[in-house]
Design a protein around this motif. Structure first.
Motif, PDB file in Angstrom:
ATOM      1  N   TYR A 105      -1.667   0.951  -5.188  1.00  0.00           N
ATOM      2  CA  TYR A 105      -1.507  -0.351  -4.557  1.00  0.00           C
ATOM      3  C   TYR A 105      -0.803  -1.326  -5.504  1.00  0.00           C
ATOM      4  N   SER A 152     -10.323   6.236   6.358  1.00  0.00           N
ATOM      5  CA  SER A 152      -9.202   5.468   5.811  1.00  0.00           C
ATOM      6  C   SER A 152      -9.395   3.971   6.014  1.00  0.00           C
ATOM      7  N   LEU A 184      -8.074   3.041  -6.849  1.00  0.00           N
ATOM      8  CA  LEU A 184      -9.506   3.037  -6.584  1.00  0.00           C
ATOM      9  C   LEU A 184     -10.273   3.794  -7.657  1.00  0.00           C
ATOM     10  N   GLU A 192       0.850  -1.189   0.000  1.00  0.00           N
ATOM     11  CA  GLU A 192       0.000   0.000   0.000  1.00  0.00           C
ATOM     12  C   GLU A 192       0.886   1.240   0.000  1.00  0.00           C
ATOM     13  N   SER A 231      -2.514   6.116  -2.250  1.00  0.00           N
ATOM     14  CA  SER A 231      -3.668   5.773  -3.091  1.00  0.00           C
ATOM     15  C   SER A 231      -3.310   4.813  -4.215  1.00  0.00           C
ATOM     16  N   SER A 242     -15.538   4.745  -5.593  1.00  0.00           N
ATOM     17  CA  SER A 242     -15.063   4.202  -4.315  1.00  0.00           C
ATOM     18  C   SER A 242     -14.442   5.283  -3.448  1.00  0.00           C
ATOM     19  N   LEU A 243     -13.668   6.170  -4.076  1.00  0.00           N
ATOM     20  CA  LEU A 243     -13.046   7.263  -3.332  1.00  0.00           C
ATOM     21  C   LEU A 243     -14.093   8.158  -2.693  1.00  0.00           C
ATOM     22  N   ASP A 254     -11.912   2.320   5.362  1.00  0.00           N
ATOM     23  CA  ASP A 254     -12.699   1.788   4.252  1.00  0.00           C
ATOM     24  C   ASP A 254     -11.865   1.579   2.993  1.00  0.00           C
ATOM     25  N   SER A 255     -10.630   2.048   2.988  1.00  0.00           N
ATOM     26  CA  SER A 255      -9.754   1.902   1.827  1.00  0.00           C
ATOM     27  C   SER A 255      -9.020   0.564   1.883  1.00  0.00           C
ATOM     28  N   ASN A 293     -15.958   6.092   0.318  1.00  0.00           N
ATOM     29  CA  ASN A 293     -15.195   5.795   1.532  1.00  0.00           C
ATOM     30  C   ASN A 293     -15.265   6.945   2.527  1.00  0.00           C
TER      31      ASN A 293
END
Length: 367
Positions: free
Chosen positions: A42, A66, A55, A37, A40, A59-60, A68-69, A63
């Motif tokens: 991955y 954090s 994401l 990670e 933002s 999704s951004l 939820d990420s 959420n």
């Protein structure tokens, strides 16, 4: 013909999916596990190999925090971009376990560190890093996250009274497995390895300088994680691990290395009772139901402390953690109350605007 395992199986998919038999079987070509990670961005491991993940805008926006990420260890559904080694993360699959803490000591928000782990090694050095009270905090957050734990006492070569350390830890954590090793000398590394099963995910956590990266290097038989010596004056280590990263061990086990934690803010509930079950059981033996466990006559807790059955420092640490929880709960209630008032004012404001700018339907030709 021998069936070749898919990369996602190597990274623990079958072991993970057994925990969720009620979920519909997803398309395995659209599955990946988060291995690194970086804010933002991955690193993902999918059937087709390694991908760079990010994401979707939806999704951004969705959420709320954090937590939820995606985190290292998460299983995610992805949509690969054509002709690119990149993919959009569409959905995070349910987490079977996690290791988390409060974001900051003054915060009530949760910071999820890693997810979908089977076993946590709580590492402490047998130097000035050793602290039963800190071990209790680690044990509490591990249990709250739903994982098993092993206490790993490192640097046993630095002490001459190892048995006394083991006795203290066993007395405080009678149901937890305890290993004493010297990672630098590779003494006990094989025993650590024996507790990491193929396709199972483990994480090493503890203070900076406890020896987590050294242990992982020995398990990997490679100097992948840089290590630095601790300061001699206080045995504090510098953060040699700067990010969370997932590795595959030679035996097929999966290990996640995370930076050392200087603050272990608790954000727990039922696990406090589990971690301090001996104290909770003693409280039930008090003469009066409303015993304050301080000056009340017939207090079983005070009696246990006076007789040496209960370590007074352990009880004081329990009270400290319990006070933290009460403060966190009050702070959370205040923040939620403020948020409800803010939303109510925003809704009222929008309603007033609608009423003020109510359209005149006579201006429209409805025929």
């Amino acid at each position: 013909m021998k069936k070749i395992s898919m990369p996602i199986d190597v990274f623990g998919w079958k072991s993970y999916s057994k925990n969720f038999p009620e979920l519909p079987s997803p398309n395995t070509d659209k599955l990946a596990r988060v291995t690194i990670e970086n804010k933002s961005v991955y690193t993902l491991q999918a059937n087709i190999g390694q991908l760079e993940g990010f994401l979707s805008g939806k999704s951004l926006y969705r959420n709320e925090s954090s937590a939820d990420s995606p985190k290292v260890g998460d299983w995610v559904e992805i949509e690969k971009l054509p002709n690119e080694k990149r993919a959009v993360i569409q959905k995070i699959l349910p987490r079977k376990s996690k290791l988390s803490r409060k974001e900051k000591m003054e915060s009530v928000n949760e910071q999820v560190l890693v997810t979908n782990i089977d076993l946590v090694f709580i590492v402490q050095g047998l130097d000035d890093d050793f602290s039963l009270r800190r071990l209790e905090r680690y044990q509490a957050i591990v249990r709250e996250g739903g994982s098993d734990s092993i206490i790993l006492l490192n640097k046993k070569d630095l002490v001459t009274d190892l048995d006394s350390y083991l006795e203290k830890v066993k007395k405080t954590f009678p149901e937890t497995k305890i290993l004493a090793i010297s990672a630098e000398n590779e003494d006990g590394i094989n025993e650590v390895q024996e507790n990491i099963s193929p396709f199972k995910t483990v994480v090493f956590t503890g203070s900076s300088g406890a020896g987590k990266s050294t242990i992982i290097n020995k398990l990997l038989s490679n100097e992948i994680q840089k290590t630095k010596s601790v300061r001699k004056d206080d045995s504090r280590g510098r953060h040699t691990t700067t990010r969370r990263e997932l590795f595959i061990l030679p035996n097929g086990g999966i290990v996640i290395d995370i930076p050392g934690m200087r603050e272990i803010g608790v954000n727990i509930s039922d696990s406090l009772e589990t971690s301090f079950l001996d104290i909770k059981l003693l409280m039930k033996g008090c003469k009066f139901n409303k015993c304050d466990h301080n000056k009340t006559e017939g207090c079983a807790v005070i009696k246990a402390i006076e007789s040496g059955k209960l370590d007074e420092k352990r009880y004081l640490n329990f009270l400290k953690l319990e006070t933290e929880l009460l403060k966190n709960a009050r702070r959370k209630n205040i923040l939620q109350s403020k948020e409800r008032k803010y939303k109510k004012r925003a809704i009222s404001k929008n309603i007033r605007k609608l009423k003020k700018h109510k359209p005149n339907y006579s201006d429209f030709n409805l025929q």
